[in-house]
Scaffold this motif. Structure first.
Motif, mmCIF file in Angstrom:
data_model
loop_
_atom_site.group_PDB
_atom_site.id
_atom_site.type_symbol
_atom_site.label_atom_id
_atom_site.label_comp_id
_atom_site.label_asym_id
_atom_site.label_seq_id
_atom_site.Cartn_x
_atom_site.Cartn_y
_atom_site.Cartn_z
ATOM 1 N N UNK A 127 54.070 40.209 39.124
ATOM 2 C CA UNK A 127 54.044 38.658 38.520
ATOM 3 C C UNK A 127 52.758 38.057 38.859
ATOM 4 N N UNK A 128 52.963 37.063 38.074
ATOM 5 C CA UNK A 128 51.769 36.596 38.184
ATOM 6 C C UNK A 128 51.527 35.094 39.184
ATOM 7 N N UNK A 129 50.851 35.179 39.948
ATOM 8 C CA UNK A 129 51.333 34.279 41.467
ATOM 9 C C UNK A 129 50.531 32.939 41.236
ATOM 10 N N UNK A 130 50.872 32.286 41.912
ATOM 11 C CA UNK A 130 49.582 30.730 42.003
ATOM 12 C C UNK A 130 49.582 30.919 43.909
ATOM 13 N N UNK A 131 48.281 30.511 44.557
ATOM 14 C CA UNK A 131 47.654 30.401 45.989
ATOM 15 C C UNK A 131 47.552 28.922 46.354
ATOM 16 N N UNK A 132 47.144 28.542 47.101
ATOM 17 C CA UNK A 132 46.599 26.999 47.321
ATOM 18 C C UNK A 132 45.996 27.121 48.728
ATOM 19 N N UNK B 100 44.549 28.649 42.889
ATOM 20 C CA UNK B 100 44.368 29.536 41.959
ATOM 21 C C UNK B 100 45.561 30.646 40.977
ATOM 22 N N UNK B 101 45.234 31.510 40.147
ATOM 23 C CA UNK B 101 46.398 31.765 39.524
ATOM 24 C C UNK B 101 45.833 33.200 39.219
ATOM 25 N N UNK B 102 46.743 34.571 39.604
ATOM 26 C CA UNK B 102 46.211 36.007 39.035
ATOM 27 C C UNK B 102 47.630 36.293 39.029
ATOM 28 N N UNK B 103 47.410 37.940 38.985
ATOM 29 C CA UNK B 103 48.659 38.623 38.881
ATOM 30 C C UNK B 103 48.486 40.050 39.936
ATOM 31 N N UNK B 104 49.733 39.604 40.904
ATOM 32 C CA UNK B 104 50.001 40.702 41.584
ATOM 33 C C UNK B 104 50.580 41.716 41.519
#
Lengths: 262, 205
Positions: free
Chosen positions: A65-70, A102-106
């Motif tokens: 999935x594509x995730x957001x982190x903060x 950030x937005x990335x794929x995990x």
């Protein structure tokens, strides 16, 4: 009344309560440099410019999935007024916050790609995607934290305490970055960045926490605090991430400024 | 021995990293429609999905084969949708899926190359046109449909460029019609498709 004015008023009330109680019993004032880190969970991004990577079948979704982190790193200094025989502390201060989102794929599978598609250009019948590994955003904010601490145990070298607080944070600077799958796309960075949201101009957090203070009240002391949940409120609008809640850790040094007995 | 294991692991890593990347845009990505969860939502991303209700039963693409083909031969162009009927998408072990293919002849449209598919942008085809032959294949039975009413609309045709390289044509659209299937009146409703067309599902001969 704007949020800033409300917070200023709240800070004044905190300070006034501290001074008012100063004439009644033993009170102490502390100067406390502090630093900490907050990790905030975010909603999976659903953006008009990001192509989905999996079905919305839960089995697929959680494995790739594509995730957001903060993450928020901060350092600052605050004044604390203790009252009611050091049972209650009110504090206000100033913080520098660096919010990294950030937005990335995990993916759990090695075979799944580590990029996603950003639709950055559409005109007539031409649609252009860029393969992107990560979008990051660093926002620098000046914050005003307001906190209440409750020290249920009497004077002791190690004291457990509870706290509740909120913080209003105003952006002073931000920058966004993007990591392309194909480095030859670097020359189109500005075009791709046009579709990415700007950092929020301000945000508010509130939290509940627990701390342990090591050291006597009359001497410099060190405290470790953990707090959860942290709520984060962004103003209405579209931002890079959509925070839900998180947890944080804080290290505080406390230097007594005086010890007044009236 | 340790060195061999390390080399084997590295080779495996390189192979697994490199194999799947080419197929990322060829996968089917099913985003359920909010109103009709059995069908994919109408999208224009090239998610390689389609769906419709055939007499109120969902007919959707399968995950593991190309959901569509465009075949140009003998001065005729056929647009076909290949999938299955039934809602056993996530429970294959209880599957009672029936393979199905729905094909439309596109009258007067003969693309010279893949990029000529862009001419379909914002095109409505009247399915009652005698030159527009519609066929349905269920398992091995093939039916020529007598369309009573309805149309096929290509809402959008996009030339997809990925990292500045032409990748595919995305065709997105909707359709809805009634027809006689083996002399039985049938409805084909809420049809939608979002398909990537490239060299592996565009044929001209």
């Amino acid at each position: 009344m704007t949020m800033m004015k409300k917070l200023f008023l709240l800070a004044l009330i905190f300070t006034a309560i501290g001074y008012k109680s100063a004439g009644q019993e033993e009170n102490r004032r502390f100067l406390s440099p502090e630093a900490g880190i907050d990790g905030i969970g975010c909603e999976a991004p659903e953006k008009d410019y990001i192509r989905a990577v999996t079905d919305q079948d839960p089995a697929d979704y959680y494995s790739d999935q594509i995730n957001s982190l903060m993450t928020v790193y901060y350092a600052g200094c605050r004044f604390e007024y203790r009252m009611f025989n050091n049972l209650l502390g009110l504090s206000a201060g100033l913080r520098f916050n660096r919010m990294t989102t950030s937005i990335g794929r995990e993916s759990y599978m090695l075979s799944d790609p580590d990029y996603f598609y950003v639709n950055y250009y559409q005109s007539g019948q031409v649609t252009e995607y860029a393969k992107v590994r990560e979008i990051t955003q660093d926002g620098d904010y000046i914050g005003i934290p307001l906190e209440v601490r409750l020290y249920p145990r009497k004077e002791h070298r190690i004291r457990l305490y509870y706290k509740a607080g909120l913080s209003f944070n105003l952006k002073v600077h931000s920058r966004s970055d993007i990591v392309f799958f194909d480095s030859s796309m670097e020359q189109y960075r500005a075009d791709v960045m046009k579709v990415v949201e700007k950092a929020s101009p301000y945000y508010t957090t509130f939290h509940l926490g627990l701390g342990v203070k090591i050291g006597k009240t009359t001497k410099p002391a060190i405290s470790f605090e953990t707090y959860t949940p942290i709520g984060v409120i962004f103003p209405k609008g579209a931002w890079l991430v959509d925070p839900i809640a998180g947890s944080g850790l804080q290290l505080v040094l406390s230097f007594p400024l005086n010890s007044v007995k009236e | 021995m340790k060195r061999d294991a390390l080399i084997f692991s590295l080779v495996l890593l390189v192979l697994t990293c490199s194999c799947s990347k080419e197929y990322e845009l060829d996968k089917s990505i099913f985003i359920p429609d909010k109103d009709f969860p059995g069908l994919p939502a109408y999208t224009e991303w090239g998610y390689n999905t389609f769906g419709l209700f055939y007499d109120r039963e969902p007919f959707v693409n399968t995950d593991f084969s190309a959901p569509s083909k465009i075949i140009c031969t003998g001065g005729k162009t056929t647009f076909s949708l290949k999938g299955h009927m039934g809602v056993s998408r996530y429970y294959y072990y209880v599957s009672d899926e029936k393979p199905m293919t729905l094909s439309f002849d596109l009258p007067g449209f003969v693309p010279g190359s893949l990029t000529d598919l862009l001419e379909l942008d914002n095109t409505i085809i009247d399915l009652t046109d005698p030159l527009c032959k519609v066929t349905l294949t269920v398992d091995t039975a093939r039916y020529s449909l007598e369309v009573l009413n309805g149309s096929l609309q290509f809402k959008r045709a996009q030339n997809l460029i990925v990292d500045k390289k032409q990748y595919e044509i995305i065709l997105s659209g909707v359709f809805d019609f009634q027809a006689l299937v083996n002399n039985e009146p049938s409805s084909f409703t809420n049809g939608r498709f979002d398909l990537g067309i490239s060299r592996d599902n565009f044929f001209k001969y």
